[in-house]
Design a protein around this motif. Structure first.
Motif, PDB file in Angstrom:
ATOM      1  N   ILE A  63      15.063   7.768  40.952  1.00 27.16           N
ATOM      2  CA  ILE A  63      13.956   7.457  41.866  1.00 27.16           C
ATOM      3  C   ILE A  63      13.075   6.323  41.336  1.00 27.16           C
ATOM      4  O   ILE A  63      12.812   5.360  42.067  1.00 27.16           O
ATOM      5  CB  ILE A  63      13.151   8.735  42.165  1.00 27.16           C
ATOM      6  N   PRO A  64      12.633   6.366  40.067  1.00 29.46           N
ATOM      7  CA  PRO A  64      11.818   5.234  39.599  1.00 29.46           C
ATOM      8  C   PRO A  64      12.542   3.901  39.692  1.00 29.46           C
ATOM      9  O   PRO A  64      11.963   2.918  40.156  1.00 29.46           O
ATOM     10  CB  PRO A  64      11.524   5.576  38.135  1.00 29.46           C
ATOM     11  N   VAL A  65      13.832   3.864  39.292  1.00 29.13           N
ATOM     12  CA  VAL A  65      14.551   2.593  39.307  1.00 29.13           C
ATOM     13  C   VAL A  65      14.699   2.089  40.734  1.00 29.13           C
ATOM     14  O   VAL A  65      14.451   0.917  41.027  1.00 29.13           O
ATOM     15  CB  VAL A  65      15.917   2.746  38.615  1.00 29.13           C
ATOM     16  N   GLY A  66      15.062   2.989  41.641  1.00 28.99           N
ATOM     17  CA  GLY A  66      15.205   2.577  43.034  1.00 28.99           C
ATOM     18  C   GLY A  66      13.898   2.062  43.606  1.00 28.99           C
ATOM     19  O   GLY A  66      13.844   1.010  44.244  1.00 28.99           O
ATOM     20  N   LEU A  67      12.829   2.804  43.338  1.00 30.86           N
ATOM     21  CA  LEU A  67      11.523   2.410  43.868  1.00 30.86           C
ATOM     22  C   LEU A  67      11.037   1.107  43.270  1.00 30.86           C
ATOM     23  O   LEU A  67      10.251   0.386  43.876  1.00 30.86           O
ATOM     24  CB  LEU A  67      10.483   3.499  43.574  1.00 30.86           C
ATOM     25  N   ALA A  68      11.496   0.785  42.052  1.00 25.84           N
ATOM     26  CA  ALA A  68      11.014  -0.447  41.432  1.00 25.84           C
ATOM     27  C   ALA A  68      11.773  -1.659  41.944  1.00 25.84           C
ATOM     28  O   ALA A  68      11.201  -2.744  42.027  1.00 25.84           O
ATOM     29  CB  ALA A  68      11.149  -0.357  39.911  1.00 25.84           C
ATOM     30  N   VAL A  69      13.052  -1.500  42.273  1.00 28.58           N
ATOM     31  CA  VAL A  69      13.834  -2.681  42.617  1.00 28.58           C
ATOM     32  C   VAL A  69      13.777  -2.997  44.109  1.00 28.58           C
ATOM     33  O   VAL A  69      13.747  -4.164  44.491  1.00 28.58           O
ATOM     34  CB  VAL A  69      15.292  -2.539  42.139  1.00 28.58           C
ATOM     35  N   ALA A  70      13.726  -1.961  44.958  1.00 27.31           N
ATOM     36  CA  ALA A  70      13.703  -2.230  46.394  1.00 27.31           C
ATOM     37  C   ALA A  70      12.555  -3.160  46.804  1.00 27.31           C
ATOM     38  O   ALA A  70      12.786  -4.105  47.556  1.00 27.31           O
ATOM     39  CB  ALA A  70      13.651  -0.918  47.164  1.00 27.31           C
ATOM     40  N   PRO A  71      11.324  -2.966  46.323  1.00 23.62           N
ATOM     41  CA  PRO A  71      10.255  -3.889  46.717  1.00 23.62           C
ATOM     42  C   PRO A  71      10.509  -5.324  46.289  1.00 23.62           C
ATOM     43  O   PRO A  71      10.045  -6.248  46.960  1.00 23.62           O
ATOM     44  CB  PRO A  71       9.016  -3.336  46.018  1.00 23.62           C
ATOM     45  N   VAL A  72      11.268  -5.520  45.187  1.00 19.77           N
ATOM     46  CA  VAL A  72      11.484  -6.890  44.723  1.00 19.77           C
ATOM     47  C   VAL A  72      12.315  -7.671  45.738  1.00 19.77           C
ATOM     48  O   VAL A  72      11.998  -8.821  46.064  1.00 19.77           O
ATOM     49  CB  VAL A  72      12.149  -6.885  43.335  1.00 19.77           C
ATOM     50  N   GLY A  73      13.373  -7.032  46.276  1.00 16.27           N
ATOM     51  CA  GLY A  73      14.155  -7.683  47.318  1.00 16.27           C
ATOM     52  C   GLY A  73      13.281  -8.036  48.503  1.00 16.27           C
ATOM     53  O   GLY A  73      13.363  -9.140  49.058  1.00 16.27           O
ATOM     54  N   ALA A  74      12.401  -7.099  48.862  1.00 19.52           N
ATOM     55  CA  ALA A  74      11.509  -7.331  49.993  1.00 19.52           C
ATOM     56  C   ALA A  74      10.591  -8.514  49.737  1.00 19.52           C
ATOM     57  O   ALA A  74      10.399  -9.373  50.604  1.00 19.52           O
ATOM     58  CB  ALA A  74      10.679  -6.075  50.248  1.00 19.52           C
ATOM     59  N   VAL A  75      10.052  -8.600  48.520  1.00 22.94           N
ATOM     60  CA  VAL A  75       9.101  -9.674  48.211  1.00 22.94           C
ATOM     61  C   VAL A  75       9.808 -11.024  48.192  1.00 22.94           C
ATOM     62  O   VAL A  75       9.266 -12.019  48.697  1.00 22.94           O
ATOM     63  CB  VAL A  75       8.411  -9.378  46.864  1.00 22.94           C
ATOM     64  N   ILE A  76      11.055 -11.056  47.639  1.00 21.50           N
ATOM     65  CA  ILE A  76      11.795 -12.320  47.650  1.00 21.50           C
ATOM     66  C   ILE A  76      11.982 -12.791  49.086  1.00 21.50           C
ATOM     67  O   ILE A  76      11.796 -13.968  49.406  1.00 21.50           O
ATOM     68  CB  ILE A  76      13.156 -12.151  46.945  1.00 21.50           C
TER      69      ILE A  76
ATOM     70  N   SER B 268       2.775   4.390  36.707  1.00 21.61           N
ATOM     71  CA  SER B 268       1.941   3.211  36.965  1.00 21.61           C
ATOM     72  C   SER B 268       2.816   2.003  37.268  1.00 21.61           C
ATOM     73  O   SER B 268       2.481   1.205  38.150  1.00 21.61           O
ATOM     74  CB  SER B 268       0.974   2.945  35.820  1.00 21.61           C
ATOM     75  N   ALA B 269       3.970   1.877  36.583  1.00 16.62           N
ATOM     76  CA  ALA B 269       4.841   0.723  36.867  1.00 16.62           C
ATOM     77  C   ALA B 269       5.365   0.782  38.294  1.00 16.62           C
ATOM     78  O   ALA B 269       5.291  -0.198  39.049  1.00 16.62           O
ATOM     79  CB  ALA B 269       6.007   0.680  35.873  1.00 16.62           C
ATOM     80  N   VAL B 270       5.888   1.962  38.683  1.00 20.72           N
ATOM     81  CA  VAL B 270       6.465   2.075  40.027  1.00 20.72           C
ATOM     82  C   VAL B 270       5.391   1.848  41.094  1.00 20.72           C
ATOM     83  O   VAL B 270       5.593   1.095  42.058  1.00 20.72           O
ATOM     84  CB  VAL B 270       7.128   3.452  40.198  1.00 20.72           C
ATOM     85  N   LEU B 271       4.221   2.479  40.907  1.00 22.70           N
ATOM     86  CA  LEU B 271       3.162   2.324  41.909  1.00 22.70           C
ATOM     87  C   LEU B 271       2.744   0.871  42.042  1.00 22.70           C
ATOM     88  O   LEU B 271       2.519   0.378  43.153  1.00 22.70           O
ATOM     89  CB  LEU B 271       1.956   3.188  41.535  1.00 22.70           C
ATOM     90  N   CYS B 272       2.629   0.164  40.896  1.00 26.56           N
ATOM     91  CA  CYS B 272       2.209  -1.238  40.967  1.00 26.56           C
ATOM     92  C   CYS B 272       3.233  -2.069  41.718  1.00 26.56           C
ATOM     93  O   CYS B 272       2.871  -2.908  42.555  1.00 26.56           O
ATOM     94  CB  CYS B 272       2.009  -1.819  39.567  1.00 26.56           C
ATOM     95  N   ILE B 273       4.526  -1.841  41.439  1.00 22.03           N
ATOM     96  CA  ILE B 273       5.549  -2.665  42.095  1.00 22.03           C
ATOM     97  C   ILE B 273       5.580  -2.393  43.590  1.00 22.03           C
ATOM     98  O   ILE B 273       5.658  -3.304  44.408  1.00 22.03           O
ATOM     99  CB  ILE B 273       6.927  -2.405  41.446  1.00 22.03           C
ATOM    100  N   VAL B 274       5.481  -1.104  43.961  1.00 26.13           N
ATOM    101  CA  VAL B 274       5.518  -0.773  45.387  1.00 26.13           C
ATOM    102  C   VAL B 274       4.276  -1.314  46.092  1.00 26.13           C
ATOM    103  O   VAL B 274       4.350  -1.915  47.169  1.00 26.13           O
ATOM    104  CB  VAL B 274       5.637   0.759  45.573  1.00 26.13           C
ATOM    105  N   LEU B 275       3.132  -1.130  45.447  1.00 28.50           N
ATOM    106  CA  LEU B 275       1.885  -1.597  46.068  1.00 28.50           C
ATOM    107  C   LEU B 275       1.886  -3.112  46.201  1.00 28.50           C
ATOM    108  O   LEU B 275       1.350  -3.656  47.174  1.00 28.50           O
ATOM    109  CB  LEU B 275       0.704  -1.148  45.216  1.00 28.50           C
ATOM    110  N   ASN B 276       2.530  -3.784  45.232  1.00 21.62           N
ATOM    111  CA  ASN B 276       2.590  -5.245  45.287  1.00 21.62           C
ATOM    112  C   ASN B 276       3.273  -5.699  46.566  1.00 21.62           C
ATOM    113  O   ASN B 276       2.861  -6.684  47.176  1.00 21.62           O
ATOM    114  CB  ASN B 276       3.333  -5.775  44.068  1.00 21.62           C
ATOM    115  N   MET B 277       4.314  -4.954  46.972  1.00 19.63           N
ATOM    116  CA  MET B 277       5.015  -5.333  48.191  1.00 19.63           C
ATOM    117  C   MET B 277       4.054  -5.271  49.380  1.00 19.63           C
ATOM    118  O   MET B 277       3.967  -6.208  50.176  1.00 19.63           O
ATOM    119  CB  MET B 277       6.194  -4.394  48.417  1.00 19.63           C
ATOM    120  N   PHE B 278       3.283  -4.183  49.467  1.00 21.16           N
ATOM    121  CA  PHE B 278       2.367  -4.052  50.600  1.00 21.16           C
ATOM    122  C   PHE B 278       1.269  -5.109  50.540  1.00 21.16           C
ATOM    123  O   PHE B 278       0.897  -5.687  51.553  1.00 21.16           O
ATOM    124  CB  PHE B 278       1.772  -2.646  50.625  1.00 21.16           C
ATOM    125  N   LEU B 279       0.747  -5.355  49.335  1.00 17.76           N
ATOM    126  CA  LEU B 279      -0.308  -6.362  49.218  1.00 17.76           C
ATOM    127  C   LEU B 279       0.215  -7.729  49.635  1.00 17.76           C
ATOM    128  O   LEU B 279      -0.459  -8.476  50.344  1.00 17.76           O
ATOM    129  CB  LEU B 279      -0.823  -6.416  47.772  1.00 17.76           C
TER     130      LEU B 279
END
Lengths: 253, 241
Positions: A49-62, B223-234
């Motif tokens: 879950i942490p790894v998935g949640l961390a990488v999915a937003p990166v694709g979105a931001v790119i 904190s790492a996961v929340l920051c990355i996810v929140l960054n997308m929304f911001l």
């Protein structure tokens, strides 16, 4: 100053010694397969879950930033090429490894540190079970195997979230997105990504085991071991990543 | 649920008067100055890597002169704020969680309560203020160092024209982008601090040393996961028009 450099030198020497012991345990038996499988199972379940949640937003931001950037040149169709290259080569391996370091590395270090503080490591040694063999090596093997597996998953997730933000949200054409997706990605990129993950996973397992076994003091020492593992591995991953990129670029891969 | 309750208590403690000054200064120095060496090292390599990777990607379709655009957008808008937040989550957040958990399991927090000192006011509020105020500064610092590293790698190693690079960066990065980065820093700083304090504060005495390890681990990851996810929304909020 002198005592600091002496201590640093001592740590380096201890690490080399630790490395030799780990190598010896890897080539000779007995192997604790059941323990290894247990740790692998634990790591997959903890990291998924942490790894998935961390990488999915990166694709979105790119996709978000890239769509605006490419639109200025009327080259929106190139967005998916950028996304695929960035994810395959760079973000999926690096981010998956960083999150594995954060989750698996710190929990392995904390667990070994706790055992050390409670005297369980010494108890193992008394029972003539080599602590490195029983505690460190299964964690190391698990990290080496689990990190590339997770990276495959994160690549898929990154592409899917990138597609979602490019096509429905930013209005890029679906057909041209898919057509250009694999235009710039070769099989080499995939292998390079997986190789990086294995190397970084090895680093996570080794550093976590080393710092965990060196834990001194009480509860504070455990926190410090977990913390140091994460910072050291992240430094190592980013620095190594740069040199790998340079090497690949100069080789023209 | 428990987390929201903690947030409410921390929020009240944070804004009911200025935090204890000595504690605040100590934590601000530790969070800000203490993170500088690590952050500098990491941003230099991340910035150089950004250039190298972008060059490798763009050269395939002949766009290597657009490196400045990519490094400006990718770096200053996205990479450096998130990196500063994740690194600080790993360093500052873990330290906060470990120290609070340690106080919790050695009953120091209870001792404070017995002496009628509100631990939220004395322990949590100064930490929250320190990290919230320091992280934006670290983000700004990371922007400068990272951009310099990207510039160095692009001009010295890839042979891109330095003038073109800087001109593109000036074209694409406005003052509002820097402000957005700093705003992200404030949000991430508060988030890292509150998540870490929560996990540290929640450690149970009966878990002993293991509780400290668990608290540290959770503080880093959450904190790492929340920051990355929140960054997308911001980012979606700030940049999609």
């Amino acid at each position: 100053m002198l005592s600091r450099s002496v201590r640093w030198f001592e740590a380096c020497a201890a690490f080399v010694e630790f490395l030799c012991v780990v190598l010896r345990c890897l080539v000779t038996g007995p192997r604790y397969l059941r323990e290894t499988l247990r740790v692998m199972d634990l790591l997959v379940r903890r990291c998924l879950i942490p790894v998935g949640l961390a990488v999915a937003p990166v694709g979105a931001v790119i996709s978000l930033q890239g769509a605006g950037l490419f639109r200025m040149f009327g080259a929106e169709s190139l967005l998916s090429s950028l996304l695929a290259t960035a994810i395959f080569r760079e973000y999926s391996p690096a981010l998956a490894s960083v999150m594995v370091a954060a989750q698996a590395g710190s929990s392995i270090a904390a667990r070994i540190g706790t055992m050390k503080v409670r005297g369980q490591i010494d108890a193992l040694a008394v029972m003539s079970v080599d602590p490195v063999r029983y505690v460190v090596v299964p964690g190391l093997i698990a990290c080496v195997i689990v990190t590339p597996l997770l990276s495959v998953l994160t690549t898929l997730l990154g592409l899917v979230s990138g597609w979602f933000f490019a096509v429905p949200v930013m209005g890029v054409d679906h057909g041209s997105f898919l057509a250009n997706l694999y235009a710039q990605v070769s099989l080499v990129d995939l292998w390079v990504g997986l190789g990086k993950c294995m190397a970084f996973g090895t680093a996570v397992g080794l550093i976590a085991g080393f710092l965990g076994l060196r834990t001194t003091g009480g509860a504070t020492g455990v926190g410090k071991a977990a913390n140091d593992t994460v910072t050291m591995t992240i430094v190592l991953i980013l620095v190594a990543d740069y040199f790998v990129s340079m090497l690949l670029l100069s080789l023209g891969v | 649920m428990e987390f929201l309750h903690f947030v409410r208590r921390a929020f009240v403690a944070q804004f009911s008067g200025p935090p204890p000054r000595d504690e605040f200064v100590r934590h601000a120095l530790d969070a800000g100055v203490g993170s500088l060496p690590l952050l500098t090292l990491l941003t230099i390599f991340a910035g150089m890597n950004l250039s190298v990777q972008a060059y490798g990607t763009f050269v395939r379709f002949g766009g290597q002169d657009l490196l400045g655009l990519f490094c400006g957008v990718g770096g200053i808008r996205e990479l450096y704020p998130v990196m500063a937040a994740v690194i600080c989550g790993a360093r500052i957040g873990a330290t906060l969680a470990a120290s609070l958990a340690n106080m919790q399991i050695s009953e120091q927090v209870e001792a404070l309560e017995v002496m009628a000192v509100d631990p939220m006011r004395l322990l949590v509020a100064p930490r929250l203020w320190a990290v919230t105020l320091m992280l934006p500064l670290l983000c700004g610092y990371a922007d400068v160092v990272g951009l310099a590293a990207s510039y160095y790698a692009a001009t010295e190693q890839m042979g891109v024209n330095g003038g073109t690079f800087m001109e593109q960066v000036r074209d694409i990065v406005h003052l509002s982008d820097l402000a957005a980065g700093v705003f992200k820093g404030v949000v991430f700083g508060w988030l890292v601090a509150i998540v870490s304090c929560y996990h540290g504060y929640r450690a149970l005495k009966r878990d002993g040393a293991e509780g400290v390890g668990v608290a540290t681990n959770r503080a880093i990851v959450h904190s790492a996961v929340l920051c990355i996810v929140l960054n997308m929304f911001l980012s979606a909020l700030l940049y999609v028009r």
